[in-house]
Enzyme design. Structure first.
Site, PDB file in Angstrom:
ATOM      1  N   LYS A  72      31.956  43.077  30.697  1.00  0.00           N
ATOM      2  CA  LYS A  72      31.316  43.501  31.948  1.00  0.00           C
ATOM      3  C   LYS A  72      31.019  45.003  32.020  1.00  0.00           C
ATOM      4  O   LYS A  72      30.064  45.411  32.661  1.00  0.00           O
ATOM      5  CB  LYS A  72      32.180  43.097  33.146  1.00  0.00           C
ATOM      6  CG  LYS A  72      32.081  41.622  33.512  1.00  0.00           C
ATOM      7  CD  LYS A  72      32.913  41.346  34.743  1.00  0.00           C
ATOM      8  CE  LYS A  72      32.588  39.989  35.323  1.00  0.00           C
ATOM      9  NZ  LYS A  72      33.153  39.814  36.672  1.00  0.00           N
ATOM     10  N   ASP A 108      28.895  39.931  42.221  1.00  0.00           N
ATOM     11  CA  ASP A 108      30.214  39.646  42.817  1.00  0.00           C
ATOM     12  C   ASP A 108      30.324  40.261  44.217  1.00  0.00           C
ATOM     13  O   ASP A 108      31.022  39.724  45.075  1.00  0.00           O
ATOM     14  CB  ASP A 108      31.346  40.224  41.945  1.00  0.00           C
ATOM     15  CG  ASP A 108      31.677  39.306  40.769  1.00  0.00           C
ATOM     16  OD1 ASP A 108      31.319  38.117  40.820  1.00  0.00           O
ATOM     17  OD2 ASP A 108      32.289  39.796  39.804  1.00  0.00           O
ATOM     18  N   LEU A 231      40.917  35.750  46.421  1.00  0.00           N
ATOM     19  CA  LEU A 231      39.816  35.605  45.460  1.00  0.00           C
ATOM     20  C   LEU A 231      40.039  34.442  44.493  1.00  0.00           C
ATOM     21  O   LEU A 231      39.112  33.986  43.827  1.00  0.00           O
ATOM     22  CB  LEU A 231      39.641  36.908  44.665  1.00  0.00           C
ATOM     23  CG  LEU A 231      38.527  37.841  45.150  1.00  0.00           C
ATOM     24  CD1 LEU A 231      38.586  38.097  46.626  1.00  0.00           C
ATOM     25  CD2 LEU A 231      38.546  39.143  44.396  1.00  0.00           C
TER      26      LEU A 231
HETATM   27  P1  NAP Z   1      42.336  42.559  36.716  1.00  0.00           P
HETATM   28  O1  NAP Z   1      41.236  43.515  36.453  1.00  0.00           O
HETATM   29  O2  NAP Z   1      43.316  42.251  35.647  1.00  0.00           O
HETATM   30  O3  NAP Z   1      43.150  43.125  38.003  1.00  0.00           O
HETATM   31  C1  NAP Z   1      44.295  42.491  38.503  1.00  0.00           C
HETATM   32  C2  NAP Z   1      45.008  43.416  39.482  1.00  0.00           C
HETATM   33  O4  NAP Z   1      46.140  42.710  39.979  1.00  0.00           O
HETATM   34  C3  NAP Z   1      45.532  44.718  38.866  1.00  0.00           C
HETATM   35  O5  NAP Z   1      45.465  45.741  39.812  1.00  0.00           O
HETATM   36  C4  NAP Z   1      46.988  44.370  38.569  1.00  0.00           C
HETATM   37  O6  NAP Z   1      47.832  45.468  38.582  1.00  0.00           O
HETATM   38  C5  NAP Z   1      47.320  43.490  39.756  1.00  0.00           C
HETATM   39  N1  NAP Z   1      48.440  42.609  39.478  1.00  0.00           N
HETATM   40  C6  NAP Z   1      48.538  41.678  38.485  1.00  0.00           C
HETATM   41  N2  NAP Z   1      49.730  41.045  38.562  1.00  0.00           N
HETATM   42  C7  NAP Z   1      50.389  41.601  39.598  1.00  0.00           C
HETATM   43  C8  NAP Z   1      51.689  41.389  40.174  1.00  0.00           C
HETATM   44  N3  NAP Z   1      52.519  40.465  39.672  1.00  0.00           N
HETATM   45  N4  NAP Z   1      52.058  42.121  41.236  1.00  0.00           N
HETATM   46  C9  NAP Z   1      51.220  43.065  41.722  1.00  0.00           C
HETATM   47  N5  NAP Z   1      49.979  43.328  41.228  1.00  0.00           N
HETATM   48  C10 NAP Z   1      49.584  42.600  40.184  1.00  0.00           C
HETATM   49  O7  NAP Z   1      41.785  41.144  37.181  1.00  0.00           O
HETATM   50  P2  NAP Z   1      40.433  40.884  38.041  1.00  0.00           P
HETATM   51  O8  NAP Z   1      39.305  40.671  37.121  1.00  0.00           O
HETATM   52  O9  NAP Z   1      40.356  41.950  39.060  1.00  0.00           O
HETATM   53  O10 NAP Z   1      40.759  39.455  38.695  1.00  0.00           O
HETATM   54  C11 NAP Z   1      41.765  39.347  39.671  1.00  0.00           C
HETATM   55  C12 NAP Z   1      41.740  37.965  40.333  1.00  0.00           C
HETATM   56  O11 NAP Z   1      40.516  37.775  41.027  1.00  0.00           O
HETATM   57  C13 NAP Z   1      41.861  36.801  39.350  1.00  0.00           C
HETATM   58  O12 NAP Z   1      42.692  35.832  39.931  1.00  0.00           O
HETATM   59  C14 NAP Z   1      40.438  36.294  39.251  1.00  0.00           C
HETATM   60  O13 NAP Z   1      40.372  34.908  38.939  1.00  0.00           O
HETATM   61  C15 NAP Z   1      39.934  36.533  40.656  1.00  0.00           C
HETATM   62  N6  NAP Z   1      38.465  36.650  40.727  1.00  0.00           N
HETATM   63  C16 NAP Z   1      37.778  35.735  41.459  1.00  0.00           C
HETATM   64  C17 NAP Z   1      36.403  35.828  41.546  1.00  0.00           C
HETATM   65  C18 NAP Z   1      35.651  34.814  42.356  1.00  0.00           C
HETATM   66  O14 NAP Z   1      34.435  34.698  42.181  1.00  0.00           O
HETATM   67  N7  NAP Z   1      36.292  34.097  43.242  1.00  0.00           N
HETATM   68  C19 NAP Z   1      35.722  36.863  40.898  1.00  0.00           C
HETATM   69  C20 NAP Z   1      36.471  37.810  40.167  1.00  0.00           C
HETATM   70  C21 NAP Z   1      37.842  37.693  40.089  1.00  0.00           C
HETATM   71  P3  NAP Z   1      48.178  46.288  37.215  1.00  0.00           P
HETATM   72  O15 NAP Z   1      46.882  46.878  36.767  1.00  0.00           O
HETATM   73  O16 NAP Z   1      49.182  47.267  37.656  1.00  0.00           O
HETATM   74  O17 NAP Z   1      48.680  45.258  36.244  1.00  0.00           O
END
Ligand code: NAP
Length: 290
Positions: A72, A108, A231
């Site tokens: 991305k 998004d 999300l």
């Molecule tokens: P990402 O870039 O890996 O970001 C995840 C975030 O969550 C980071 O800030 C991470 O913190 C934090 N995190 C992870 N585990 C945690 C925990 N146990 N306690 C506290 N914070 C935690 O992932 P992303 O791409 O943003 O995606 C995140 C979620 O959104 C996923 O579930 C994805 O499926 C969903 N999503 C949905 C859509 C939709 O269309 N509905 C679109 C995009 C994403 P650290 O960096 O400190 O690890």
């Protein structure tokens, strides 16, 4: 079964892995309903092959494509043009072909705001709290800025990542004054002022389906008319949304964001309205089957 002709135009999604993607189901359902001569195909592309893949798409006349993890951000310098939305988010999820080359955007943001816009037109008094500061949180912040929320509070656990997240918004006059960053320990006081709580962490998604990013007790701190938005789209509902519903809050899951980001992309490619209900139903059926 779709009849592929000599004129069939190609759309698709690139990523690694891409096998889990629900986009082919959603897009091909809409394509079938519209009766247009297109096909949407998953393309597994490794990081090292990204440049070659894009050049190949150009050579064989692919009309447009989606981009998922891990490309991305990496795709941005390979495109001829990128929308301001994608620049703001720092990531592209949709690319289409123009006379001057590939152009990219990030749908998004549109996907995230769609279910909120359907609830209200005026977000100017809304204080939003966002759990997590990863990739999806960037689209969420851009969306909250577009809605015109009055405060955006980002909650994270890593000081360096939080500060870096904060810094990247500082040259954006519509967002910077609204944005504040916090550690998870500040949640009790933040939640009592929140009108909208958004979970952008993967906590609640497989394999963490028995977890919620906040406890049921903390959920009680929210105002009775607050909105909880997760999300995550599977499982549905997540534990986070179960706590919210038990508290009597309005709950939104990630399915609508997924549908609406896809619909926005397909509209760009086809330059016509697309059947959102068909896309939504195809996803629901696919999720039930899995
Ligand atoms: P990402 O870039 O890996 O970001 C995840 C975030 O969550 C980071 O800030 C991470 O913190 C934090 N995190 C992870 N585990 C945690 C925990 N146990 N306690 C506290 N914070 C935690 O992932 P992303 O791409 O943003 O995606 C995140 C979620 O959104 C996923 O579930 C994805 O499926 C969903 N999503 C949905 C859509 C939709 O269309 N509905 C679109 C995009 C994403 P650290 O960096 O400190 O690890």
């Amino acid at each position: 079964m779709k009849l592929i002709t000599g004129k069939t135009k190609l759309l698709g999604i690139i990523g690694d892995p891409v096998e889990h993607s629900l986009s082919p189901v959603m897009h091909n359902a809409a394509i079938a309903e519209l009766g247009v001569d297109y096909l949407y195909v998953p393309f597994p592309v490794k990081k090292v092959d990204l440049t070659k893949a894009i050049a190949g798409f150009e050579a064989i006349g692919v009309q447009g494509f989606n981009i998922t993890i891990p490309h991305k951000q990496a795709i941005m310098p390979l495109l001829g043009d990128v929308t301001n939305t994608a620049k703001m988010v720092g990531a592209v999820n949709t690319v289409w072909h123009t006379r001057s080359g590939w152009k990219g955007t990030n749908t998004d943001v549109e996907g995230f705001v769609a279910p909120l816009k359907a609830m209200s037109q005026d977000w100017s008094q809304i204080t939003a709290v966002v759990l997590g500061n990863g990739g999806a949180a960037r689209a969420v912040v851009a969306g909250l800025g577009e809605l015109g929320c009055c405060e955006i509070h980002i909650v994270g656990r890593d000081r360096e990542k939080l500060l870096n997240f904060y810094q990247t918004w500082q040259n954006m006059p519509k967002i910077a004054p609204l944005l504040k960053i916090h550690y998870w320990e500040s949640l009790p006081e933040l939640l009592s002022a929140a009108d909208l709580l958004v979970n952008t962490t993967p906590v609640g998604m497989y394999p963490q389906i028995d977890n919620s990013p906040i406890s049921e007790e903390l959920m009680q701190q929210l105002k009775p008319d607050a909105i909880a938005y997760d999300l995550i789209y599977t499982p549905s509902p997540t534990k986070f949304l179960r706590f919210a519903t038990a508290r009597g809050l309005k709950a939104i899951n990630g399915l609508e964001m997924l549908v609406q980001q896809g619909a926005a992309a397909l509209e760009i490619w086809l330059q016509q309205p697309v059947p959102i209900d068909i896309m939504r139903n195809s996803l629901k059926e696919q999720l039930l089957d899995n």
